[in-house]
Design an enzyme around this catalytic site. Structure first.
Site, PDB file in Angstrom:
ATOM      1  N   HIS C  94     -22.199  71.240   5.356  1.00 44.29           N
ATOM      2  CA  HIS C  94     -23.455  71.003   4.641  1.00 44.29           C
ATOM      3  C   HIS C  94     -23.139  70.511   3.245  1.00 44.29           C
ATOM      4  O   HIS C  94     -22.268  71.053   2.571  1.00 44.29           O
ATOM      5  CB  HIS C  94     -24.263  72.296   4.560  1.00 44.29           C
ATOM      6  CG  HIS C  94     -25.498  72.175   3.732  1.00 44.29           C
ATOM      7  ND1 HIS C  94     -26.387  71.125   3.846  1.00 44.29           N
ATOM      8  CD2 HIS C  94     -26.017  72.972   2.755  1.00 44.29           C
ATOM      9  CE1 HIS C  94     -27.388  71.293   3.000  1.00 44.29           C
ATOM     10  NE2 HIS C  94     -27.187  72.395   2.318  1.00 44.29           N
ATOM     11  N   HIS C 170     -34.368  68.273   1.686  1.00 43.77           N
ATOM     12  CA  HIS C 170     -33.175  69.065   1.479  1.00 43.77           C
ATOM     13  C   HIS C 170     -31.932  68.155   1.436  1.00 43.77           C
ATOM     14  O   HIS C 170     -31.678  67.550   0.403  1.00 43.77           O
ATOM     15  CB  HIS C 170     -33.107  70.134   2.587  1.00 43.77           C
ATOM     16  CG  HIS C 170     -32.071  71.183   2.369  1.00 43.77           C
ATOM     17  ND1 HIS C 170     -32.095  72.403   3.001  1.00 43.77           N
ATOM     18  CD2 HIS C 170     -30.972  71.204   1.596  1.00 43.77           C
ATOM     19  CE1 HIS C 170     -31.059  73.120   2.614  1.00 43.77           C
ATOM     20  NE2 HIS C 170     -30.366  72.417   1.761  1.00 43.77           N
TER      21      HIS C 170
END
Lengths: 231, 231, 231, 231
Positions: C94, C170
């Site tokens: 991530h 995000h």
């Protein structure tokens, strides 16, 4: 004396590389000695990676070579016109720095959108008109200088107040009182061109700053009432 | 005590260079010692490349110099107003970082478009109004501070929840509980400005994130129910 | 065995910094040991500059900590859902890499515009839907994983064919058969996001590539008829 | 002789990394020895970080391997077509450099907007048509070469006057009289693509430069009347 001048001009050329304003041979710096009327300039087409201080070429303002084993920059005639028209100029810088060249290719003035600009350039950075076919086909580099001078005169610009310009479909020229100052102005011109690019992408309707903000920031750093820095 | 403060403030200034937020003299960091009410700040117009920790200038909140051989940053009066209005602020950072300055020049708030923003700024980063002619012509730097304070109060913003602002036609200020935190916020403000720039280029119709996403990410990292990190 | 896994996961995290995909603490890599069902992941909020291989945290797929002095990444529950849903995944990455996060903030799929994309991602990189208020307020990180899985299933995507996704407002998640491969995919996702950004600025009407070009490039590098590389 | 060629081709490949034109395995350079008709090329899928000069593969123009332990670049057939069609070409470079690839993905020619372009490319850099389903499904890499040749012939372009092209939904190829020159042209192609991108963002209505400016800059550096540089 000439060695000192060549050293300063060489350092200015190298500073363009260090500041990411040029790759390969895409730029040139010259500096003049006012007393003798001689100036040093980068040789034509010599790569920055291998260039040495003694490769700088020294000429007089008629373009006669006084020192140096190389041919001077192909843009030498442009530098000469600027020195002849504006005795207060001590150095000239030409680059193809990417944002400034993009504005030049777009044929648009770089408007004074903020205080970063106003700290160094007292008004819009003009985009000079394109040269005519005739101006390009004979004495191209000299005519480039003449179009810069024409633009500044038509817009009533003191070259020390707006120490740079962009040329239609070409790129930027900057200048200053000495080599250090002229290279500094070339770096700022590129930064200001980058910010202006992003500014109009965010807000296409934005206009230049108010004259009083321009006055405040420019005269905070320049002239007899300046109070920025240690002087 | 003052040596320790000067060291921390010097390191914060240098960190701005290391993070590519400033070139030349385009920024300044100050940090305050709450007990004595004294703060250290970068000297005006001194180049980052040659600056030493002992060049920092120490002043009180009335602007009286307590230590240092140089004149303090020309933006000192702005820092003073922020320290006086918000006792929770321990450090102030000013830069002309490129994306944040472009939003400032475009005179637009940096909207909260995602979680990177929400992790640090609990809402849009406001663009303060342009100063009037009168505010610019007298006590410019002090009035800059007052307009920041006015903006935060009008929008009912707690400065510790949105630790940064952009000034119309100028650039960003950021702050924090200490120098390390304030510089961190200045870096994040630039990253968030960059992402927001690209976001509206991809989708001009995008709106700010939902309040509940903003709440989640901000309070995941801040306040008594935070669970991010090792505390 | 666990030391080897922690070493590989640590190297993957550091590679994110080296490839300019993260600053500060803005990313995390995990890798799983299929036999034991244990995975190692970056600790929460620990700075990349000071992190050591032994700071990695080892957990089982129920989220019980097996080794490590730190709390695991706050995104651990997302990693767990991906490992549970897709046994072929050996590592998860991530980041908030800037171009991919900008597409995520713009809430748009990254369309397959060319062969760079097709060499790694067999179709558009989906932008998962925004989480609801309820999904955000309870078990946010677990629900983030479930929305990724929902998106892949709804679009009938094999996660090994499109090894990455972006999350509305995000940023990106990427994965792969092992840590090396997952980090590689995260780097490519950012490069492809950058090219796609510029592509639509040049030509807003451009559409995704033809299916046969996608087939050619993807299967030139993947599957039993691949002929790219040395195997 | 072959060792010398392999060394030069290896250096050209490494130069692509140094100039930030490729990451991972995303590019390849070949160079030909005119006398023997043999050329050296990068091996397929070998990472630039670990590649050695002796990993280069030597082939003849029928594609028969003469030296080397690896399979040659998967794009070898494209290189071969270019060498066969244009005997004046001494080296070929393929990259996925980001701006050039974005123009390729947008399927637009890179117009000659200024003198940086005109100094190297005597006219627009063409975007070759997309390959058909049939061309892609059989002999894809050979057909890629044939489409490049078709484009140059249709537009009556001498490949030495415009030493580069972009391929629809793919990326750039560049070439030159030798490896050094071809890599130089690939770097310039990327710089020119970047400037052109920004130029149309600033002014979407801008048109290509006048023919006489193109003539002036191109012939200032090329051909018998050139006066740029030291020759």
């Amino acid at each position: 004396m000439l060695d000192e001048l060549k050293k300063i001009v060489f350092d200015g050329n190298i500073e363009l590389v260090r500041r990411n304003l040029v790759i390969y041979t895409w730029g040139n710096v010259s500096g003049i000695d006012k007393e003798s009327g001689l100036f040093a300039i980068k040789p034509s087409g010599v790569d920055y990676d291998t260039m040495k201080f003694d490769d700088m070429v020294v000429l007089d303002l008629e373009g006669n070579k006084k020192e140096g084993k190389y041919k001077p920059s192909s843009d030498t005639a442009t530098h000469i016109e600027l020195y002849k028209a504006f005795p207060e100029i001590g150095a000239v810088v030409h680059t193809h720095s990417s944002y400034a060249a993009s504005w030049a290719q777009a044929r648009k003035d770089i408007k004074a959108f903020g205080t970063t600009h106003a700290d160094y350039f007292y008004g819009d950075i003009p985009c000079a008109r394109a040269l005519t076919k005739e101006e390009i086909e004979s004495d191209y580099e000299k005519n480039t200088g003449l179009v810069i001078i024409e633009t500044l005169k038509e817009r009533k610009i003191n070259p020390m107040d707006i120490p740079g310009i962009i040329l239609s479909s070409h790129g930027p020229f900057a200048w200053g009182k000495d080599v250090h100052n002229a290279v500094h102005n070339a770096v700022v011109l590129e930064e200001v061109a980058k910010m202006a690019y992003r500014t109009i992408q965010i807000n296409p309707d934005i206009t230049r700053v108010e004259q009083y903000l321009l006055d405040k920031h420019y005269f905070r750093k320049h002239g007899k009432n300046s109070y920025y820095g240690q002087n």
